[in-house]
Design an enzyme around this catalytic site. Structure first.
Site, PDB file in Angstrom:
ATOM      1  N   GLY A  91      15.965  -1.011  46.538  1.00 22.76           N
ATOM      2  CA  GLY A  91      14.916  -0.811  46.012  1.00 22.76           C
ATOM      3  C   GLY A  91      14.897  -1.266  44.433  1.00 22.76           C
ATOM      4  O   GLY A  91      15.557  -1.561  43.825  1.00 22.76           O
ATOM      5  N   ASP A 127      15.736  10.001  32.429  1.00 24.32           N
ATOM      6  CA  ASP A 127      16.235   9.260  34.353  1.00 24.32           C
ATOM      7  C   ASP A 127      17.356   8.421  33.965  1.00 24.32           C
ATOM      8  O   ASP A 127      18.902   8.955  34.900  1.00 24.32           O
ATOM      9  CB  ASP A 127      15.073   9.184  34.709  1.00 24.32           C
ATOM     10  N   LYS A 134       4.187   8.098  33.711  1.00 21.54           N
ATOM     11  CA  LYS A 134       5.548   7.914  32.755  1.00 21.54           C
ATOM     12  C   LYS A 134       5.694   6.505  32.035  1.00 21.54           C
ATOM     13  O   LYS A 134       5.953   6.419  30.620  1.00 21.54           O
ATOM     14  CB  LYS A 134       7.271   7.352  33.035  1.00 21.54           C
TER      15      LYS A 134
HETATM   16  P1  ATR Z   1       9.648   5.537  42.746  1.00 21.18           P
HETATM   17  O1  ATR Z   1       9.241   5.894  40.927  1.00 21.18           O
HETATM   18  O2  ATR Z   1      10.254   6.430  43.531  1.00 21.18           O
HETATM   19  O3  ATR Z   1      10.914   4.577  42.516  1.00 21.18           O
HETATM   20  P2  ATR Z   1       8.526   3.204  43.512  1.00 21.18           P
HETATM   21  O4  ATR Z   1       8.095   2.790  43.093  1.00 21.18           O
HETATM   22  O5  ATR Z   1       6.810   3.703  44.466  1.00 21.18           O
HETATM   23  O6  ATR Z   1       8.557   5.061  43.462  1.00 21.18           O
HETATM   24  O7  ATR Z   1       8.807   2.366  44.688  1.00 21.18           O
HETATM   25  C1  ATR Z   1       9.400   2.587  46.201  1.00 21.18           C
HETATM   26  C2  ATR Z   1      10.727   1.989  46.807  1.00 21.18           C
HETATM   27  O8  ATR Z   1      10.751   1.596  48.179  1.00 21.18           O
HETATM   28  C3  ATR Z   1      10.324   0.470  46.276  1.00 21.18           C
HETATM   29  O9  ATR Z   1      11.573  -0.522  46.056  1.00 21.18           O
HETATM   30  C4  ATR Z   1       9.889   0.362  47.610  1.00 21.18           C
HETATM   31  O10 ATR Z   1      10.424  -1.474  48.404  1.00 21.18           O
HETATM   32  P3  ATR Z   1       8.769  -2.248  47.886  1.00 21.18           P
HETATM   33  O11 ATR Z   1       9.181  -2.606  46.639  1.00 21.18           O
HETATM   34  O12 ATR Z   1       8.912  -3.475  48.969  1.00 21.18           O
HETATM   35  O13 ATR Z   1       7.456  -1.273  48.315  1.00 21.18           O
HETATM   36  C5  ATR Z   1      11.083   1.174  48.537  1.00 21.18           C
HETATM   37  N1  ATR Z   1      10.394   1.376  50.149  1.00 21.18           N
HETATM   38  C6  ATR Z   1       9.233   2.481  50.432  1.00 21.18           C
HETATM   39  N2  ATR Z   1       9.480   2.861  51.269  1.00 21.18           N
HETATM   40  C7  ATR Z   1      10.166   1.102  52.186  1.00 21.18           C
HETATM   41  C8  ATR Z   1      10.244   1.045  53.346  1.00 21.18           C
HETATM   42  N3  ATR Z   1       9.584   1.558  54.449  1.00 21.18           N
HETATM   43  N4  ATR Z   1      10.948   0.371  53.246  1.00 21.18           N
HETATM   44  C9  ATR Z   1      11.628  -0.481  53.065  1.00 21.18           C
HETATM   45  N5  ATR Z   1      11.532   0.253  51.975  1.00 21.18           N
HETATM   46  C10 ATR Z   1      10.918   1.120  51.262  1.00 21.18           C
END
Ligand code: ATR
Length: 292
Positions: free
Chosen positions: A131, A107, A71
């Site tokens: 997030g 999106d 993207k």
């Molecule tokens: P997407 O495109 O689905 O947004 P991404 O850019 O990888 O995927 O973002 C994932 C989000 O989920 C992030 O906010 C991540 O938090 P971090 O920035 O701290 O990594 C959050 N996330 C993923 N696994 C997590 C977990 N086990 N606990 C808390 N936050 C989580």
């Protein structure tokens, strides 16, 4: 519609692509609207993103969707960019124009359309976004664009929340977004909150999980939107409902990102009843399979 000499191609590029629901959305809409277009997935290797865009243009492909992980990478291969996509820094829809493709972010547009459909107000409201990854970016920029009063941005890694907040505040020239560490939700003073769950936590098969489980947070949530749609009722949605709030999942966002992309591809509005037929098709495909 039978594929013939006049059929125009639509497609999705990404890696992986085999689990995509986009063909179901677009081909249902094409059938409903009796348009001679056909939507197929294309698996693209990372070093071939530009070649894929140029190849699609050369093959007279009408429009493309772009999914993870391209993207951002696709942006340099485009001839134009919609301002919202440019702000977000991510493109999921390529619309054919003279000499190449113009990039959009449906999106973000799909998320706004889901809120509108669910009668969820934005202007003057306070939101909490959980997030700060890619999905969150589209949500935070679109809420700020639509005039939300304030967004508390909570993330496991605080630095990422800070970074995104800075970017959005700079873009809209106001202090709309306040970054917080996840456990600092107690600092939120507002009593009527729209909460949007944008992390991947709670996605099937880990359906029992939620990134924030404190009951006292959910007491002030009047509406909760989870971007996850598998399972159809997430733990986040359960927690919202347990405290009397309204909750919805992300399936309508998925639907409307597709509907909005389709409208851009074919240059026609999709009547709402046809979007609903595509929505029912998605629900059918996501229904847990019985037997065996
Ligand atoms: P997407 O495109 O689905 O947004 P991404 O850019 O990888 O995927 O973002 C994932 C989000 O989920 C992030 O906010 C991540 O938090 P971090 O920035 O701290 O990594 C959050 N996330 C993923 N696994 C997590 C977990 N086990 N606990 C808390 N936050 C989580």
């Amino acid at each position: 519609m039978e594929i013939n000499g006049k059929t125009r191609l639509l497609g999705l590029m990404g890696n992986p692509v085999e689990h995509t629901l986009s063909p179901a959305i677009h081909n249902t809409l094409a059938e409903q609207m009796r348009l001679n277009v056909c939507y197929v997935p294309f698996l693209v290797e990372s070093e071939r993103v530009r070649a894929a865009v140029e190849g699609a243009y050369a093959l007279n492909v009408l429009g493309m969707n772009v999914t993870v992980p391209y993207k951002q990478a696709v942006m340099e291969a485009l001839t134009g960019l919609d301002p919202l996509a440019e702000q977000i820094g991510a493109v999921n829809t390529l619309v054919r124009e003279e000499g190449g493709y113009r990039g959009y972010n449906t999106d973000a547009l799909g998320f706004l359309r889901e809120l509108e459909q669910e009668n969820i107000r934005i202007e003057g409201e306070t939101a909490v976004v959980l997030g700060a990854g890619g999905a969150s970016r589209a949500v935070v920029f679109s809420l700020a664009k639509e005039g939300i009063r304030k967004i508390y941005l909570l993330n496991r890694s605080f630095a990422k929340a800070q970074e995104l907040s800075k970017e959005v505040n700079r873009c809209y020239e106001r202090e709309a977004v306040i970054p917080l560490a996840m456990e600092d939700y107690k600092k939120i003073e507002e009593e009527r909150i729209l909460a949007v769950q944008c992390t991947s936590v709670g996605l099937a098969p880990e359906s029992g999980r939620c990134v924030l489980t404190s009951e006292d947070f959910y007491r002030n949530v009047h509406t909760g939107v989870d971007l996850i749609y598998q399972p159809s009722e997430t733990m986040f949605m359960k927690l919202v409902r347990q405290q009397g709030g309204k909750a919805c999942n992300g399936l309508k966002m998925l639907l409307y990102q597709g509907v909005t992309a389709f409208e851009l591809f074919v240059g026609q509005k999709v009547p709402e009843e046809m979007s609903q037929i595509a929505y029912e098709r998605l629900c059918e495909l996501l229904k847990p399979q019985g037997g065996m």
